[in-house]
Motif scaffolding. Sequence first.
Motif, PDB file in Angstrom:
ATOM      1  N   LEU A 612       1.111  -1.410  -0.227  1.00 21.44           N
ATOM      2  CA  LEU A 612       0.134   0.190   0.298  1.00 21.44           C
ATOM      3  C   LEU A 612       1.320   1.480  -0.304  1.00 21.44           C
ATOM      4  N   ALA A 613       0.460   2.323  -0.229  1.00 24.57           N
ATOM      5  CA  ALA A 613       1.443   3.458  -0.143  1.00 24.57           C
ATOM      6  C   ALA A 613       1.538   4.143   0.880  1.00 24.57           C
ATOM      7  N   GLY A 614       2.715   4.879   1.254  1.00 26.33           N
ATOM      8  CA  GLY A 614       2.405   5.341   2.476  1.00 26.33           C
ATOM      9  C   GLY A 614       3.122   4.553   3.191  1.00 26.33           C
ATOM     10  N   ILE A 615       4.284   3.220   2.815  1.00 25.09           N
ATOM     11  CA  ILE A 615       5.069   3.005   4.038  1.00 25.09           C
ATOM     12  C   ILE A 615       5.966   3.980   4.020  1.00 25.09           C
ATOM     13  N   ASP A 616       6.747   3.567   5.167  1.00 23.35           N
ATOM     14  CA  ASP A 616       7.661   4.469   5.742  1.00 23.35           C
ATOM     15  C   ASP A 616       9.085   3.596   6.184  1.00 23.35           C
ATOM     16  N   VAL A 617       8.483   2.087   5.882  1.00 27.76           N
ATOM     17  CA  VAL A 617       9.575   1.029   6.265  1.00 27.76           C
ATOM     18  C   VAL A 617       9.080  -0.141   5.223  1.00 27.76           C
ATOM     19  N   PRO A 618       9.239  -0.161   4.562  1.00 27.18           N
ATOM     20  CA  PRO A 618       9.641  -2.124   3.942  1.00 27.18           C
ATOM     21  C   PRO A 618       9.877  -2.850   4.208  1.00 27.18           C
ATOM     22  N   CYS A 619       8.619  -3.472   4.770  1.00 28.67           N
ATOM     23  CA  CYS A 619       9.328  -4.992   6.022  1.00 28.67           C
ATOM     24  C   CYS A 619       9.968  -6.286   5.493  1.00 28.67           C
ATOM     25  N   ALA A 620      10.901  -7.265   5.494  1.00 23.47           N
ATOM     26  CA  ALA A 620      11.659  -8.119   4.565  1.00 23.47           C
ATOM     27  C   ALA A 620      12.150  -8.439   5.929  1.00 23.47           C
ATOM     28  N   ALA A 621      12.717 -10.104   5.404  1.00 25.45           N
ATOM     29  CA  ALA A 621      13.435 -10.872   6.212  1.00 25.45           C
ATOM     30  C   ALA A 621      14.327 -10.280   6.541  1.00 25.45           C
ATOM     31  N   GLY A 622      15.151 -10.620   8.160  1.00 17.14           N
ATOM     32  CA  GLY A 622      16.463 -10.507   8.175  1.00 17.14           C
ATOM     33  C   GLY A 622      15.879  -8.897   8.933  1.00 17.14           C
ATOM     34  N   GLN A 623      14.564  -8.213   9.121  1.00 19.22           N
ATOM     35  CA  GLN A 623      15.200  -6.910   9.567  1.00 19.22           C
ATOM     36  C   GLN A 623      15.066  -7.938  11.268  1.00 19.22           C
ATOM     37  N   ARG A 624      15.996  -6.753  12.056  1.00 20.34           N
ATOM     38  CA  ARG A 624      15.818  -6.998  13.719  1.00 20.34           C
ATOM     39  C   ARG A 624      16.276  -6.056  14.266  1.00 20.34           C
ATOM     40  N   TRP A 625      15.197  -5.655  15.897  1.00 22.62           N
ATOM     41  CA  TRP A 625      15.755  -5.058  16.619  1.00 22.62           C
ATOM     42  C   TRP A 625      14.540  -5.366  18.067  1.00 22.62           C
ATOM     43  N   GLN A 626      15.353  -4.935  18.823  1.00 26.82           N
ATOM     44  CA  GLN A 626      15.805  -5.000  20.337  1.00 26.82           C
ATOM     45  C   GLN A 626      14.653  -3.925  21.318  1.00 26.82           C
ATOM     46  N   TRP A 627      13.171  -4.633  21.626  1.00 25.01           N
ATOM     47  CA  TRP A 627      12.860  -3.568  23.463  1.00 25.01           C
ATOM     48  C   TRP A 627      13.483  -4.063  24.213  1.00 25.01           C
ATOM     49  N   ASP A 628      14.313  -3.092  25.390  1.00 25.64           N
ATOM     50  CA  ASP A 628      13.445  -3.631  26.802  1.00 25.64           C
ATOM     51  C   ASP A 628      14.060  -5.127  26.718  1.00 25.64           C
ATOM     52  N   GLY A 629      14.969  -5.503  26.062  1.00 25.09           N
ATOM     53  CA  GLY A 629      14.867  -7.554  26.218  1.00 25.09           C
ATOM     54  C   GLY A 629      14.353  -8.143  25.655  1.00 25.09           C
ATOM     55  N   VAL A 630      14.182  -7.674  24.588  1.00 24.34           N
ATOM     56  CA  VAL A 630      13.086  -8.692  23.377  1.00 24.34           C
ATOM     57  C   VAL A 630      13.529  -8.513  22.230  1.00 24.34           C
ATOM     58  N   THR A 631      13.360  -9.453  21.956  1.00 26.13           N
ATOM     59  CA  THR A 631      13.993  -9.274  20.668  1.00 26.13           C
ATOM     60  C   THR A 631      12.929 -10.024  19.543  1.00 26.13           C
ATOM     61  N   PHE A 632      12.914  -8.411  17.903  1.00 21.69           N
ATOM     62  CA  PHE A 632      11.705  -8.983  17.515  1.00 21.69           C
ATOM     63  C   PHE A 632      13.285  -9.279  15.719  1.00 21.69           C
ATOM     64  N   SER A 633      12.496 -10.387  15.289  1.00 21.06           N
ATOM     65  CA  SER A 633      12.718 -10.797  13.714  1.00 21.06           C
ATOM     66  C   SER A 633      11.625 -10.862  12.894  1.00 21.06           C
ATOM     67  N   VAL A 634      12.171 -10.216  11.875  1.00 21.87           N
ATOM     68  CA  VAL A 634      11.132 -10.193  11.034  1.00 21.87           C
ATOM     69  C   VAL A 634      11.485 -12.372   9.590  1.00 21.87           C
ATOM     70  N   LEU A 635      11.020 -12.267   9.956  1.00 24.90           N
ATOM     71  CA  LEU A 635      11.316 -14.057   9.020  1.00 24.90           C
ATOM     72  C   LEU A 635      11.119 -13.846   7.262  1.00 24.90           C
ATOM     73  N   HIS A 636       9.879 -13.516   6.794  1.00 24.60           N
ATOM     74  CA  HIS A 636       9.453 -13.378   5.734  1.00 24.60           C
ATOM     75  C   HIS A 636       8.386 -11.879   5.483  1.00 24.60           C
ATOM     76  N   PRO A 637       8.219 -11.398   3.933  1.00 25.13           N
ATOM     77  CA  PRO A 637       9.178 -12.364   2.948  1.00 25.13           C
ATOM     78  C   PRO A 637      10.243 -11.785   2.584  1.00 25.13           C
ATOM     79  N   ALA A 638      11.029 -12.733   1.738  1.00 20.76           N
ATOM     80  CA  ALA A 638      12.299 -12.574   1.796  1.00 20.76           C
ATOM     81  C   ALA A 638      12.505 -11.151   0.741  1.00 20.76           C
ATOM     82  N   PRO A 639      14.196  -9.931   1.298  1.00 22.06           N
ATOM     83  CA  PRO A 639      14.159  -8.960   0.678  1.00 22.06           C
ATOM     84  C   PRO A 639      14.772  -8.734  -1.504  1.00 22.06           C
ATOM     85  N   GLY A 640      13.292  -8.476  -2.170  1.00 19.85           N
ATOM     86  CA  GLY A 640      13.372  -7.670  -3.071  1.00 19.85           C
ATOM     87  C   GLY A 640      12.036  -8.816  -3.775  1.00 19.85           C
ATOM     88  N   THR A 641      11.551  -9.328  -2.515  1.00 17.76           N
ATOM     89  CA  THR A 641      10.392 -10.284  -3.725  1.00 17.76           C
ATOM     90  C   THR A 641       9.371  -9.342  -3.969  1.00 17.76           C
TER      91      THR A 641
END
Length: 795
Positions: A612-641
């Motif tokens: 959809l329009a207006g996306i700030d950051v595209p979601c793709a596998a390999g993205q990771r961030w950590q908040w307060d000792g909790v790890t968030f990982s994107v598993l799917h979809p593969a980048p560039g698909t």
Amino acid sequence: MACIAPRPTHPLFGKACAAGAVVGACAAAFAPVLPAPWVALLLIAAGMAGWVWPWRGRCCAVLLLGAGHVVLQGGLVLDRQLPAGRPPVDVMLQGRVVSLPEHRPGSTRFTLRIDTTPAMPAALRGQDVSLGWYDPPRSATSARRQVMAGAHWQFQARLRAPRGLRNPGGFDAEQHAVLQRVAGTGQVRAPHSARQLRAAHGLPAWRERMATAIATQVDGDGARFIQALALGDTRGLAPSDWDALRALGLTHLVAISGFHVGLVAGCAAWLGAALWRCWPALARRWPRPLAAATAAVLGAALYAGVAGFALPTVRTVLMIAVVAGAHCARRPCTIGQALALAALVMLALDPLAVLAPGFWLSFGGVLWLVWCLPGRRQHWLRTFLAAQGVATLALLPLTVALFGQASRAGPLVNLLAIPSWSLVVVPLALLGTVLEALMDGAGRWPWQLAAWCFQASWWLFGHLAQAPWALWWLPHAGAGALAAALCGVAWLLLPRGVAGRLPAAVLCLPLLWPAQQRPGEGEVELLVMDVGQGLAIWVRTRSHRLLYDAGPATAGRFDAGERVVVPTLHALGEDGLDRILLSHGDADHAGGAPAVQAALGHPPLHAPRGALAGIDVPCAAGQRWQWDGVTFSVLHPAPGTRYAGNESSCVLRIATPHGAILLTGDIGRGSEQRLLAADRQALRAALVVVPHHGSAGSSSAAWVRAASPQLALVSAGHGNRFGHPCADVVARWQAAGAEVLNTGDSGALRAWLGREGLQVREQRVFQPRWWDAAERSRSAAILSAVKQAADGPEG
């Protein structure tokens, strides 16, 4: 020997008996279950005997009477509704449209009172049903806009028991159906077969004709507000209008309120007395005070009729009638006694009224004013300011408890709005309505002048409503916090000279700033909201908040972002988000995102590229961030698909030291196989939100074995047309050792993953209500199973 006089008993219709009736009604109305009908009859019999007997415990007997009356009426209301848990039924209906139809783009909703003719189903004769008429796909025109209030129609309709969404702090549609005595809800089927049997007539038709006249004769944006102030017709008010009114604390003035009914009654009494002064001969046949009292009741009743006899207006008419009746009978009657008698009459006519917020705001407001301003003679301006201050402070606990919000701008705005709207705009609007009723077109200029006067003040108020400080959202608090706050407010409003103001203010803190248990370091809290056939999940760590999907939205019908997600977040104490992650762009997952972004300060939006329009950051596998000792990982979809709808859903893994959570969007078996091939171990989780609402095209056996969760949550609409969740899918997750819960049955599902392990709370179980359709259908299933077991195989 001196004689000791016996202590007087409480009067039959006194304040103590009214208080007892209210307490008894509340005890039954807010109970999780209703006792059996024989219990109601026993309570009524015991209460009636104790009430008429002259003894000191009369108020306690009235308590039993009030409880029994609620149990009896509640049981009757539920018996008249369609059976809960049964599939929808198609039936031909004939009846009269008794509400003002709400016409929106693509849909119309109205209330139909079914005829009592033998041709109608016996269980529905004389009952009210709420119907929606939707334009079919790719339809250019529709006959639905021909539906007018007061007309008789014949429809082919699909009906079901009243059923709504259940979320923390959300609107309770099943309670609303009980209050409005709605037997079922549904939609018009086969629109081509619908036909009008009789043209619009009666009071509903007159109200709609007046509303149409205002819309066509008044220029500018003020027409919709004049419709609300003159007729109680709020159909034209947009969500943005209601947001502004809530921020300004003016919702009580916009429709026909009890205050306006009282003003009309006072004006009618003054006109009646003036007429008697002009013709003194009339006083020989009927005393002037009695004529003024009668005119007040008639004026109030007529104005309530203009509003369609809405519940707040009926309560005010009852109060005025009680005072007028006592005056005509030459019996002394204080405002407190009149209030008590009006409450008793109201509960006798409708004991379930204690479930309505307006009952508490109207009776509570008058009660506080009577207690704090006991008829002292002082300057009118000082009285007005004192009344405004008392109402603002005294009703604050009720407003917070009932609506989860308070207007900071309200006290200032009401000082200007009450005189200008109630003393200028409303009289002009009413004058226009009277003139229009006498002659077509005669109401144009009074209505137009009322609109100009309204817009002059609305221009100023609109700027205040946009201020970020105007509206104060508060988290949901318990009944104990409300009781403490009411005691604190009563303490604060005691006469001058009473010490202990600081402890009184402290009593209000549990309601205004309730304690919230936030996750600790390395812990996570999750709420799968009940949004129908869609998905919206709120995730919170110790100091961060994420929204995964935002619920469905359909043009002209329902926006879960506005009506579910935002109110739920406010009830949870949230006024912002750190991130919104949309699994994909389908309307049942991303439709509510614009409303959420607008209400919560436009947090960063993540979604698959091309979704959809207006996306700030595209979601793709390999993205990771950590908040307060909790790890968030994107598993799917593969980048560039390339974006492929459901199969491109963002799969999010939330890993904590105590286990993992897997949010899967709408992936199907193809995406599941790719994830299994990429990293099977990453799919292991303690909690899984079942892919694609539990459809048969997902949750393959290998995927379920790889995840092996303790808890599998399904977000699906109750009785949805897709059959989600599929029985085979549910059995597959259960065979893997998971407990499967569905929002369609349980309401919102709240889970915690931390040091104490995995915990879950079902909203319908956590806050049970006797009108809950899910609980009634579950009870009916149990009774049916017991009966079948008792009857044996041959039965």
